[in-house]
Design a protein around this motif. Structure first.
Motif, short mmCIF file in Angstrom:
data_model
loop_
_atom_site.label_atom_id
_atom_site.label_comp_id
_atom_site.label_asym_id
_atom_site.label_seq_id
_atom_site.Cartn_x
_atom_site.Cartn_y
_atom_site.Cartn_z
N ALA A 1 0.66 -1.21 -0.07
CA ALA A 1 -0.13 -0.13 0.23
C ALA A 1 1.01 1.42 -0.17
CB ALA A 1 -0.86 -0.01 1.27
N PRO A 2 0.56 2.34 -0.41
CA PRO A 2 1.26 3.47 -0.61
C PRO A 2 1.96 3.94 1.11
CG PRO A 2 -0.79 4.03 -1.54
CD PRO A 2 -1.03 2.64 -1.07
N ALA A 3 1.24 3.79 1.90
CA ALA A 3 1.98 3.80 3.23
C ALA A 3 3.08 3.12 3.58
CB ALA A 3 0.72 3.92 4.30
N ASP A 4 2.88 1.69 3.30
CA ASP A 4 3.91 0.88 3.26
C ASP A 4 5.23 1.11 2.34
OD1 ASP A 4 2.53 -0.59 5.30
OD2 ASP A 4 1.53 -1.76 3.97
N GLN A 5 4.71 1.90 1.07
CA GLN A 5 5.74 1.91 0.11
C GLN A 5 6.64 3.12 0.96
OE1 GLN A 5 4.43 2.46 -3.98
NE2 GLN A 5 2.78 1.64 -3.48
N GLN A 6 5.93 4.21 1.58
CA GLN A 6 6.87 5.37 2.26
C GLN A 6 7.63 4.72 3.16
OE1 GLN A 6 5.73 8.49 1.27
NE2 GLN A 6 6.99 9.59 2.62
N ALA A 7 7.12 3.64 4.05
CA ALA A 7 8.12 3.33 5.15
C ALA A 7 9.21 2.50 4.35
CB ALA A 7 7.05 2.31 5.83
N LEU A 8 9.02 1.74 3.54
CA LEU A 8 10.12 1.01 2.86
C LEU A 8 11.26 1.99 2.42
CD1 LEU A 8 11.39 -1.63 1.64
CD2 LEU A 8 10.06 -1.16 -0.37
N ALA A 9 10.75 3.13 1.50
CA ALA A 9 11.56 3.96 1.22
C ALA A 9 12.45 4.79 2.40
CB ALA A 9 10.98 5.01 0.20
N SER A 10 11.74 4.88 3.39
CA SER A 10 12.42 5.66 4.49
C SER A 10 13.52 4.47 5.05
CB SER A 10 11.32 5.94 5.62
OG SER A 10 12.01 6.48 6.54
N ILE A 11 13.02 3.41 5.21
CA ILE A 11 14.05 2.37 5.84
C ILE A 11 15.19 2.26 4.90
CG2 ILE A 11 14.31 -0.13 5.96
CD1 ILE A 11 11.42 -0.32 7.26
N VAL A 12 15.04 2.20 3.62
CA VAL A 12 16.18 1.92 2.73
C VAL A 12 17.20 3.19 2.64
CG1 VAL A 12 16.78 1.59 0.21
CG2 VAL A 12 14.79 0.27 1.18
N THR A 13 16.52 4.19 2.74
CA THR A 13 17.31 5.51 2.50
C THR A 13 17.91 5.90 3.89
OG1 THR A 13 15.53 6.77 2.78
CG2 THR A 13 16.45 6.61 0.48
N SER A 14 17.72 5.27 4.83
CA SER A 14 18.11 5.59 6.40
C SER A 14 19.58 4.98 6.67
CB SER A 14 17.08 4.95 7.43
OG SER A 14 17.10 3.56 7.37
N TYR A 15 19.94 4.10 5.64
CA TYR A 15 21.19 3.42 5.89
C TYR A 15 22.43 4.36 5.37
CZ TYR A 15 18.70 -0.95 6.82
OH TYR A 15 17.66 -1.99 7.58
N GLU A 16 23.62 4.22 6.12
CA GLU A 16 24.63 5.09 5.78
C GLU A 16 25.17 4.38 4.43
OE1 GLU A 16 27.28 8.23 6.10
OE2 GLU A 16 25.56 7.66 7.20
N PRO A 17 25.40 5.37 3.41
CA PRO A 17 25.99 4.85 2.09
C PRO A 17 27.48 4.78 2.40
CG PRO A 17 24.43 7.06 1.68
CD PRO A 17 24.69 6.60 3.24
N PRO A 18 27.86 3.93 1.44
CA PRO A 18 27.42 3.03 0.60
C PRO A 18 26.98 1.92 1.18
CG PRO A 18 29.86 2.77 0.60
CD PRO A 18 29.59 3.87 1.60
N ALA A 19 25.72 1.57 0.66
CA ALA A 19 24.92 0.10 1.28
C ALA A 19 24.03 -0.54 0.32
CB ALA A 19 24.23 0.78 2.53
N SER A 20 23.90 -1.71 0.88
CA SER A 20 22.79 -2.47 0.05
C SER A 20 21.63 -2.91 0.76
CB SER A 20 23.48 -3.71 -0.63
OG SER A 20 24.04 -4.49 0.31
#
Length: 428
Positions: free
Chosen positions: A179-198
């Motif tokens: 759902a849109p809210a879960d997509q938002q949460a996923l994007a927030s989790i992924v971009t919260s990691y310190e680059p470079p990251a996978s």
């Protein structure tokens, strides 16, 4: 006297001037005809490369049925189609022998290869890595494409290339569309990691920029769609699969023994609901992951109908515009080479690491309980996977085009001409 000499005109014989004019007209006409011929050939080549459907029909030997869309509205209609396909596969008559077309002349081959080379783009045109907004690799892995192997490869590369390795936790029910809210949460989790990251997760393509987050570096892998659904069919019936699931979730009920013993060929030939793969269905009632395009199309409702034109076109567009590399399981060398060349920060040394530790990687998720499936049954299934197969062929062509664009003489990849030759041989 000098003035008169300067005003004097040098006469040229009339026949000489006519000859010069004739030569000029002839040269102009020759250049015009040559240019027109070359333009026609270029347009023809470009049309062949862009016409994915025609290319797919040339590469695969589709069997005729009475339904052009290969979608069946009822079980009875499906069984009738199966009977028609069985007749074409040789149950009642042998398939006519085909012969190879005559090989063109050497000059025509060289001209064709030259024209093919003209259509190869520059590497920067196919490199979406530079368009990412953050140095985070997002591997939204498709099930049963060797994703466990690639995940382990990434984990080992993270130590060598010094980047963070993160993955989603094992879940009781894997949710692919969010759902849109879960997509938002996923994007927030992924971009919260310190680059470079996978970051690795089974999930549909998620547009980060639409939600105000920087776009990651997208990568993925595809597999022959029919081989993939067969692999999934036996994967969820493997004894060790349920042992692992019961360890993680002790309250999970055990499946019906009759369901566990059902083989794929019987499932297809009997018209079983599980193995019908009806075009246009949006809810199949079982999580068999038949829609490989779904992982590239996105979370929208238009992406859910199986084998649909819109899902196919959306998936193609996303791959071209967003993905750095989409590898092909059946061509591991090309896949790892492309990842090394186009995403070097994360995949430097991937090819050597994979082959140096091949025995370890080959044991990952290997299913010893998967029996062989006949080609006749696979062809029956392929009849309903037309657009899924087209997408697979599209990804394969793009992968090879990325390597050809590097113009590295040490890299050998199939050219359009060699693919056509193999297709002709396979059809004999």
């Amino acid at each position: 006297m000098d003035h008169l000499f300067r005003q004097r005109r040098i006469s040229v014989p009339k026949r000489t001037s006519e000859l010069v004019a004739l030569i000029a007209v002839s040269c102009t006409l020759f250049l015009f005809l040559h240019t027109r011929d070359l333009s026609t050939k270029l347009r023809r080549m470009e049309g062949r490369l862009n016409d994915d459907v025609t290319a797919f029909n040339h590469l695969t030997d589709r069997m005729p049925t009475e339904r052009t869309e290969h979608a069946f509205a009822s079980a009875q209609e499906y069984k009738e189609a199966l009977e028609a396909i069985r007749r074409h596969t040789g149950a009642e008559r042998s398939k006519p022998q085909r012969t190879l077309e005559a090989e063109p002349e050497e000059s025509q081959q060289e001209e064709q290869e030259y024209l093919d080379e003209l259509l190869v783009p520059e590497p920067w045109e196919l490199n979406n890595t530079a368009r990412a907004g953050t140095e985070i690799l997002f591997f939204n892995r498709v099930p049963k494409v060797g994703s466990q192997t690639f995940m382990e490869l990434l984990r080992r590369l993270s130590n060598r290339n010094r980047f963070g390795f993160h993955r989603d936790t094992v879940q009781r029910v894997e949710t692919i569309r969010l759902a849109p809210a879960d997509q938002q949460a996923l994007a927030s989790i992924v971009t919260s990691y310190e680059p470079p990251a996978s970051y690795i997760k089974h999930v549909c393509y998620t547009n980060f920029t639409r939600m105000g987050f920087p776009s990651p570096i997208y990568v993925n892998v595809v597999r022959d769609p029919v081989e993939r659904v067969i692999s999934w069919y036996y994967y969820v019936r493997a004894p060790w699969y349920y042992v692992e699931r019961k360890r993680a979730f002790p309250d999970l009920p055990l499946p019906d023994p009759a369901w566990l013993k059902k083989d794929f060929e019987t499932c297809v030939l009997s018209g079983d609901r599980e193995c019908r793969y009806v075009e246009g269905e949006t809810h199949e009632g079982i999580g068999d992951h038949r829609r490989q395009t779904l992982f590239f199309c996105g979370h929208e409702p238009q992406c859910t109908p199986f084998n649909s034109v819109e899902a196919l076109q959306r998936a193609k567009r996303v791959v071209e515009q967003q993905y750095a590399v989409v590898g092909v399981l059946e061509d591991m060398n090309s896949t790892l080479l492309a990842l090394e060349k186009y995403v070097p920060r994360f995949f430097k040394g991937a090819l050597n690491l994979y082959w140096d530790q091949l025995n370890t990687f080959n044991r990952i998720n290997r299913n010893a309980f998967k029996p062989p499936v006949s080609e006749a049954v696979k062809q029956i299934v392929r009849a309903n996977f037309t657009r899924e197969i087209e997408f697979y062929e599209f990804c394969k062509q793009r992968l090879h085009m990325q390597l050809r664009a590097l113009r590295d003489p040490t890299i050998t990849v199939p050219t359009p001409r060699s693919r056509r030759r193999r297709a002709q041989k396979n059809r004999v």
